[in-house]
Scaffold this motif. Structure first.
Motif, PDB file in Angstrom:
ATOM      1  N   PRO A 166       0.812  -1.232   0.000  1.00  0.00           N
ATOM      2  CA  PRO A 166       0.000   0.000   0.000  1.00  0.00           C
ATOM      3  C   PRO A 166       0.841   1.277   0.000  1.00  0.00           C
ATOM      4  CG  PRO A 166      -0.930  -1.582   1.536  1.00  0.00           C
ATOM      5  CD  PRO A 166       0.376  -2.152   1.071  1.00  0.00           C
ATOM      6  N   GLN A 167       1.992   1.244   0.652  1.00  0.00           N
ATOM      7  CA  GLN A 167       2.846   2.425   0.663  1.00  0.00           C
ATOM      8  C   GLN A 167       3.468   2.674  -0.709  1.00  0.00           C
ATOM      9  OE1 GLN A 167       4.773   1.034   4.602  1.00  0.00           O
ATOM     10  NE2 GLN A 167       5.204   3.221   4.598  1.00  0.00           N
ATOM     11  N   LEU A 168       3.900   1.620  -1.373  1.00  0.00           N
ATOM     12  CA  LEU A 168       4.472   1.777  -2.721  1.00  0.00           C
ATOM     13  C   LEU A 168       3.413   2.201  -3.729  1.00  0.00           C
ATOM     14  CD1 LEU A 168       6.914  -1.277  -2.901  1.00  0.00           C
ATOM     15  CD2 LEU A 168       7.499   1.138  -2.602  1.00  0.00           C
ATOM     16  N   LEU A 169       2.175   1.825  -3.490  1.00  0.00           N
ATOM     17  CA  LEU A 169       1.087   2.259  -4.380  1.00  0.00           C
ATOM     18  C   LEU A 169       0.908   3.774  -4.312  1.00  0.00           C
ATOM     19  CD1 LEU A 169      -1.592  -0.553  -3.826  1.00  0.00           C
ATOM     20  CD2 LEU A 169      -0.453   0.009  -5.987  1.00  0.00           C
ATOM     21  N   GLN A 170       1.200   4.358  -3.154  1.00  0.00           N
ATOM     22  CA  GLN A 170       1.086   5.814  -3.019  1.00  0.00           C
ATOM     23  C   GLN A 170       2.090   6.539  -3.907  1.00  0.00           C
ATOM     24  OE1 GLN A 170       1.344   7.216   1.015  1.00  0.00           O
ATOM     25  NE2 GLN A 170      -0.176   5.781   1.797  1.00  0.00           N
ATOM     26  N   THR A 171       3.272   5.962  -4.053  1.00  0.00           N
ATOM     27  CA  THR A 171       4.356   6.638  -4.783  1.00  0.00           C
ATOM     28  C   THR A 171       4.532   6.064  -6.191  1.00  0.00           C
ATOM     29  OG1 THR A 171       5.876   5.129  -3.640  1.00  0.00           O
ATOM     30  CG2 THR A 171       5.624   7.342  -2.723  1.00  0.00           C
ATOM     31  N   SER A 178      -0.170   9.790   1.452  1.00  0.00           N
ATOM     32  CA  SER A 178      -1.209   9.903   2.467  1.00  0.00           C
ATOM     33  C   SER A 178      -0.583   9.694   3.842  1.00  0.00           C
ATOM     34  CB  SER A 178      -2.307   8.855   2.232  1.00  0.00           C
ATOM     35  OG  SER A 178      -3.164   8.750   3.366  1.00  0.00           O
ATOM     36  N   ALA A 179      -1.090  10.425   4.817  1.00  0.00           N
ATOM     37  CA  ALA A 179      -0.597  10.292   6.186  1.00  0.00           C
ATOM     38  C   ALA A 179      -1.141   9.040   6.865  1.00  0.00           C
ATOM     39  CB  ALA A 179      -0.982  11.532   7.003  1.00  0.00           C
ATOM     40  N   HIS A 180      -1.933   8.241   6.136  1.00  0.00           N
ATOM     41  CA  HIS A 180      -2.424   6.976   6.697  1.00  0.00           C
ATOM     42  C   HIS A 180      -1.242   6.089   7.086  1.00  0.00           C
ATOM     43  CE1 HIS A 180      -5.112   3.603   7.354  1.00  0.00           C
ATOM     44  NE2 HIS A 180      -4.335   2.851   6.585  1.00  0.00           N
ATOM     45  N   HIS A 181      -0.170   6.152   6.280  1.00  0.00           N
ATOM     46  CA  HIS A 181       1.096   5.510   6.619  1.00  0.00           C
ATOM     47  C   HIS A 181       2.142   6.608   6.789  1.00  0.00           C
ATOM     48  CE1 HIS A 181      -0.663   1.663   5.653  1.00  0.00           C
ATOM     49  NE2 HIS A 181      -0.965   2.078   4.438  1.00  0.00           N
ATOM     50  N   PRO A 182       3.111   6.424   7.684  1.00  0.00           N
ATOM     51  CA  PRO A 182       4.122   7.469   7.899  1.00  0.00           C
ATOM     52  C   PRO A 182       4.824   7.834   6.591  1.00  0.00           C
ATOM     53  CG  PRO A 182       4.313   5.745   9.560  1.00  0.00           C
ATOM     54  CD  PRO A 182       3.352   5.249   8.541  1.00  0.00           C
ATOM     55  N   VAL A 183       4.757   9.093   6.230  1.00  0.00           N
ATOM     56  CA  VAL A 183       5.343   9.548   4.960  1.00  0.00           C
ATOM     57  C   VAL A 183       6.845   9.297   4.950  1.00  0.00           C
ATOM     58  CG1 VAL A 183       5.759  11.562   3.498  1.00  0.00           C
ATOM     59  CG2 VAL A 183       3.534  11.261   4.606  1.00  0.00           C
ATOM     60  N   LEU A 184       7.488   9.491   6.093  1.00  0.00           N
ATOM     61  CA  LEU A 184       8.932   9.291   6.185  1.00  0.00           C
ATOM     62  C   LEU A 184       9.314   7.862   5.802  1.00  0.00           C
ATOM     63  CD1 LEU A 184      11.595  10.673   7.040  1.00  0.00           C
ATOM     64  CD2 LEU A 184      11.192   9.777   9.357  1.00  0.00           C
ATOM     65  N   HIS A 185       8.557   6.901   6.299  1.00  0.00           N
ATOM     66  CA  HIS A 185       8.852   5.504   5.983  1.00  0.00           C
ATOM     67  C   HIS A 185       8.472   5.169   4.546  1.00  0.00           C
ATOM     68  CE1 HIS A 185       8.150   1.052   6.030  1.00  0.00           C
ATOM     69  NE2 HIS A 185       9.340   1.115   6.591  1.00  0.00           N
ATOM     70  N   THR A 186       7.380   5.736   4.064  1.00  0.00           N
ATOM     71  CA  THR A 186       6.971   5.510   2.673  1.00  0.00           C
ATOM     72  C   THR A 186       8.058   5.971   1.710  1.00  0.00           C
ATOM     73  OG1 THR A 186       4.626   5.757   3.234  1.00  0.00           O
ATOM     74  CG2 THR A 186       5.223   6.040   0.922  1.00  0.00           C
ATOM     75  N   LYS A 261       6.933  -0.149   9.136  1.00  0.00           N
ATOM     76  CA  LYS A 261       7.386   1.049   9.868  1.00  0.00           C
ATOM     77  C   LYS A 261       7.797   0.734  11.291  1.00  0.00           C
ATOM     78  CE  LYS A 261       2.543   2.108  10.980  1.00  0.00           C
ATOM     79  NZ  LYS A 261       1.927   1.145  10.060  1.00  0.00           N
ATOM     80  N   ASP A 262       7.319  -0.396  11.814  1.00  0.00           N
ATOM     81  CA  ASP A 262       7.598  -0.745  13.207  1.00  0.00           C
ATOM     82  C   ASP A 262       9.087  -0.965  13.463  1.00  0.00           C
ATOM     83  OD1 ASP A 262       4.643  -1.293  14.136  1.00  0.00           O
ATOM     84  OD2 ASP A 262       4.899  -2.341  12.240  1.00  0.00           O
ATOM     85  N   ILE A 263       9.840  -1.310  12.422  1.00  0.00           N
ATOM     86  CA  ILE A 263      11.249  -1.650  12.627  1.00  0.00           C
ATOM     87  C   ILE A 263      12.123  -0.399  12.800  1.00  0.00           C
ATOM     88  CG2 ILE A 263      13.164  -3.057  11.808  1.00  0.00           C
ATOM     89  CD1 ILE A 263      10.357  -4.459  12.450  1.00  0.00           C
ATOM     90  N   PRO A 264      12.104   0.569  11.868  1.00  0.00           N
ATOM     91  CA  PRO A 264      12.868   1.802  12.136  1.00  0.00           C
ATOM     92  C   PRO A 264      12.349   2.534  13.371  1.00  0.00           C
ATOM     93  CG  PRO A 264      11.556   2.022  10.113  1.00  0.00           C
ATOM     94  CD  PRO A 264      11.526   0.585  10.517  1.00  0.00           C
ATOM     95  N   CYS A 304       8.316  10.300  16.438  1.00  0.00           N
ATOM     96  CA  CYS A 304       6.909  10.674  16.295  1.00  0.00           C
ATOM     97  C   CYS A 304       6.471  10.772  14.840  1.00  0.00           C
ATOM     98  CB  CYS A 304       6.639  11.991  17.017  1.00  0.00           C
ATOM     99  SG  CYS A 304       6.841  11.877  18.816  1.00  0.00           S
ATOM    100  N   LEU A 305       7.418  11.004  13.933  1.00  0.00           N
ATOM    101  CA  LEU A 305       7.076  11.043  12.518  1.00  0.00           C
ATOM    102  C   LEU A 305       6.846   9.643  11.955  1.00  0.00           C
ATOM    103  CD1 LEU A 305       9.494  13.786  11.104  1.00  0.00           C
ATOM    104  CD2 LEU A 305       7.081  14.008  11.734  1.00  0.00           C
ATOM    105  N   LEU A 306       7.360   8.625  12.656  1.00  0.00           N
ATOM    106  CA  LEU A 306       7.210   7.256  12.185  1.00  0.00           C
ATOM    107  C   LEU A 306       5.959   6.571  12.716  1.00  0.00           C
ATOM    108  CD1 LEU A 306      10.882   5.954  12.231  1.00  0.00           C
ATOM    109  CD2 LEU A 306       9.367   6.092  10.247  1.00  0.00           C
ATOM    110  N   ARG A 307       5.430   7.068  13.828  1.00  0.00           N
ATOM    111  CA  ARG A 307       4.169   6.517  14.348  1.00  0.00           C
ATOM    112  C   ARG A 307       3.456   7.620  15.112  1.00  0.00           C
ATOM    113  NH1 ARG A 307       3.578   0.281  15.012  1.00  0.00           N
ATOM    114  NH2 ARG A 307       1.463   1.016  15.228  1.00  0.00           N
ATOM    115  N   ASN A 308       2.158   7.771  14.846  1.00  0.00           N
ATOM    116  CA  ASN A 308       1.385   8.805  15.524  1.00  0.00           C
ATOM    117  C   ASN A 308       1.335   8.584  17.032  1.00  0.00           C
ATOM    118  OD1 ASN A 308       0.764  10.205  13.170  1.00  0.00           O
ATOM    119  ND2 ASN A 308      -1.038   8.950  12.754  1.00  0.00           N
ATOM    120  N   GLN A 309       1.296   7.309  17.450  1.00  0.00           N
ATOM    121  CA  GLN A 309       1.192   7.039  18.876  1.00  0.00           C
ATOM    122  C   GLN A 309       2.428   7.502  19.631  1.00  0.00           C
ATOM    123  OE1 GLN A 309       1.531   2.805  17.494  1.00  0.00           O
ATOM    124  NE2 GLN A 309       1.599   2.453  19.677  1.00  0.00           N
TER     125      GLN A 309
END
Length: 587
Positions: A166-171, A178-186, A261-264, A304-309
């Motif tokens: 889904p992240q690669l589909l964005q780009t 989309s901010a649905h997934h962290p833009v930095l990781h995308t 995104k959980d790994i970085p 915080c840029l990698l996960r909203n929580q």
């Protein structure tokens, strides 16, 4: 207090026998669980348990110190509640009296075990290490990275899984960021695979670039964590165990090669954890060091840029850190720095993201718990919902999605959650949710436990799918073609069995070490010891992993990848037990 201690110590033998009789009876006869049935079927095992408990109770009571050891009751009670909740949720729906009796017995037994364990740990002295030099960090980093190379060859070029497609589909798929997934990781994932395509003409090499760089990032954070344990003169045997835990652990190896995104985020979480320790330990020095504050700010912003929580966990932890820091000047400096960090994060995720054309994420991700609770009532007690309540519910969650209710994962219901209609009818929907909860307390509690119990009860893995999506996810939608080419087939088979067949569940202790509930157990154990030793700075520090664990309870599903950021922190969480918070290190 001294008088009570003398009385307890004077009659320790009698008290130990009585305690053992009561606890053994409750466990063997006061419960219908599978564990009680095993004891009931064997007189020898019952006798062995009685003798063991009596000896343990005597050992604790003969030198009992009420003033020092009473706080241990809290971690014992928490462990007991977690066991009983999990046991009766998955194993037996026993009557309330048996549940309460078993919880009392387990609390007592665990209390005795923890007191004895904490006493032993308090006697262990700090030790100097032959690795007590800065240059050995690089050797640790190299060692961990090299031990992961067999996994890289087995999973070559990596595991394009979970949200990777889904992240690669964005780009690459031109759907737009989309901010649905962290833009930095995308962007990190996209640039990695595009680099391989543009230079080497292969997306496979691009994914390999992503895998190797992610391995380097995670292994560096783990090496840094182990080196910090060495720096603080933690017990040598524990350090060796920590090195083995982060290097040959198949769970860590697999995730290091998976596009999530959980790994970085986990790597940055480790750095944040250790920097917070330095801050809490010596706030005056840390807060006046431009170098340390620059590192601290950069790591927290990226986190915080990698996960909203990350923002919520940071706010929660800051309250305890503020309390632990002494001196008005230090408190003021800390508060100003945290406000500055949060403002920068808000600017990046808000106005700057909008200017960059990033579409906002869907807030429905926050409402997994209430939507699952409503869907459970709809599924099992639809007659308890009035027509007016049903109209309000179906404005937000159409009936076609409510009937897809799966107690273990919120995605089927969540996919139909209409955020716009929820915003329009927010107060009415929340009122319906609250009203239904008042009349369906058990269903609401069950729904919550279905989505959280695996994070504190280790005996059952309730994940609705296999443990790890080892062969990737959504390949039919992927804008790039990735071909897995295992170069070490035997090791690939080993990792596959671990991921999908859950072969580790058959091995005692090991099955606990690689379980998503292990971080919770480690946090409570370490917190209990901090209270036992009255080391309240450590209590404040442990609020970081504890706060993160709390956010897991509100997630869409129980999955080990969500717990991974605190899972990799386990060596430092448990290592705090050996660290003197007032000792000054030299390195």
């Amino acid at each position: 207090m001294e008088k009570i201690n003398r009385i307890v110590q004077q009659y320790a033998v009698i008290e130990a026998i009585i305690i053992s009789i009561i606890f053994t009876y409750i466990i063997s006869l006061g419960s219908n669980s599978k564990y009680a049935l095993i004891i009931q079927s064997s007189a020898l095992l019952g006798a062995f348990l009685f003798v063991l408990l009596a000896l343990l109770a005597y050992k604790v009571l003969i030198t009992f110190d009420l003033l020092k050891e009473w706080p241990v009751i809290f971690p014992a009670l928490i462990f007991s509640i977690s066991i009983v909740l999990g046991l009766y949720f998955f194993e037996e729906k026993d009557n309330l009296l048996n549940v309460v009796l078993l919880m009392i017995a387990l609390t007592g037994i665990i209390f005795l075990m923890l007191v004895q364990c904490y006493r032993y740990l308090a006697k262990i002295k700090n030790q100097s290490h032959f690795l007590f030099k800065p240059k050995y960090f690089w050797l640790l980093w190299l060692f961990i990275f090299v031990t992961w190379l067999p996994a890289f060859l087995a999973m070559y070029p990596g595991n394009l899984s979970y949200d990777g497609v889904p992240q690669l589909l964005q780009t690459i798929g031109h759907q737009g960021l989309s901010a649905h997934h962290p833009v930095l990781h995308t962007l990190y994932l996209t640039y990695s695979v595009e680099l391989g395509k543009n230079i080497f003409g292969s997306y496979n090499i691009g994914l390999a670039i992503y895998s190797l760089t992610q391995m380097a990032l995670l292994s560096s954070s783990l090496a840094y964590m182990v080196h910090q344990l060495i720096k603080r003169r933690v017990n040598k045997f524990f350090v060796i165990c920590a090195i083995l835990f982060v290097s040959i652990n198949p769970l860590i190896q697999i995730w290091a090669l998976t596009t999530t995104k959980d790994i970085p985020f986990a790597a940055l979480f480790i750095f944040s954890f250790i920097l917070l320790f330095d801050l809490v330990k010596e706030p005056k020095v840390f807060l006046r060091s431009k170098k340390e504050m620059l590192k601290f700010s950069a790591v927290l912003i990226l986190l915080c840029l990698l996960r909203n929580q990350g923002v919520y966990v940071l706010l929660f932890t800051s309250l305890f850190v503020f309390w632990a820091i002494k001196g008005k000047g230090n408190k003021l400096r800390f508060s100003v720095s945290m406000v500055g960090i949060l403002v920068i994060i808000k600017l990046i995720l808000g106005p700057l993201s909008t200017i960059a054309g990033v579409s906002p994420g869907d807030s429905r991700e926050m409402y997994s718990v209430p939507m699952q609770q409503i869907a459970r009532v709809y599924s099992l007690r639809k007659d308890a919902i009035s027509r007016d309540q049903l109209k309000i519910i179906e404005k937000v969650i159409p009936e076609g999605y409510l009937v897809q209710y799966n107690p273990l994962v919120s995605d089927p219901v969540k996919s139909g959650f209409d955020t716009k209609n929820f915003d329009k009818n927010k107060s009415a929907f929340i009122k319906v949710w609250a009203d239904l909860g008042l009349h369906n307390k058990r269903l609401y509690l069950e729904s919550f436990l279905y989505g959280s119990v695996g994070y504190f009860y280790p005996d059952t893995i309730p994940y609705w799918l296999w443990y790890i999506m080892y062969d990737g996810a959504h390949p039919e939608f992927s804008p790039i073609k990735i071909e897995r080419k295992p170069l070490l087939k035997t090791y690939d088979h080993y990792l596959r069995n671990f991921s999908e067949k859950l072969s580790f569940q058959k091995i005692p202790v090991y099955s606990l070490v690689v379980n998503e509930a292990f971080p919770f157990l480690a946090i409570i154990f370490s917190l209990g010891y901090a209270f036992y030793q009255r080391q309240y700075k450590k209590v404040a520090l442990l609020m970081l992993p504890f706060g993160f664990w709390g956010t897991l309870l509100l997630g869409p599903v129980i999955a080990v990848r969500y717990a991974f950021p605190i899972y990799v922190c386990i060596p430092f969480i448990l290592g705090l037990v050996f660290i003197d918070e007032n000792q000054k290190e030299k390195i």
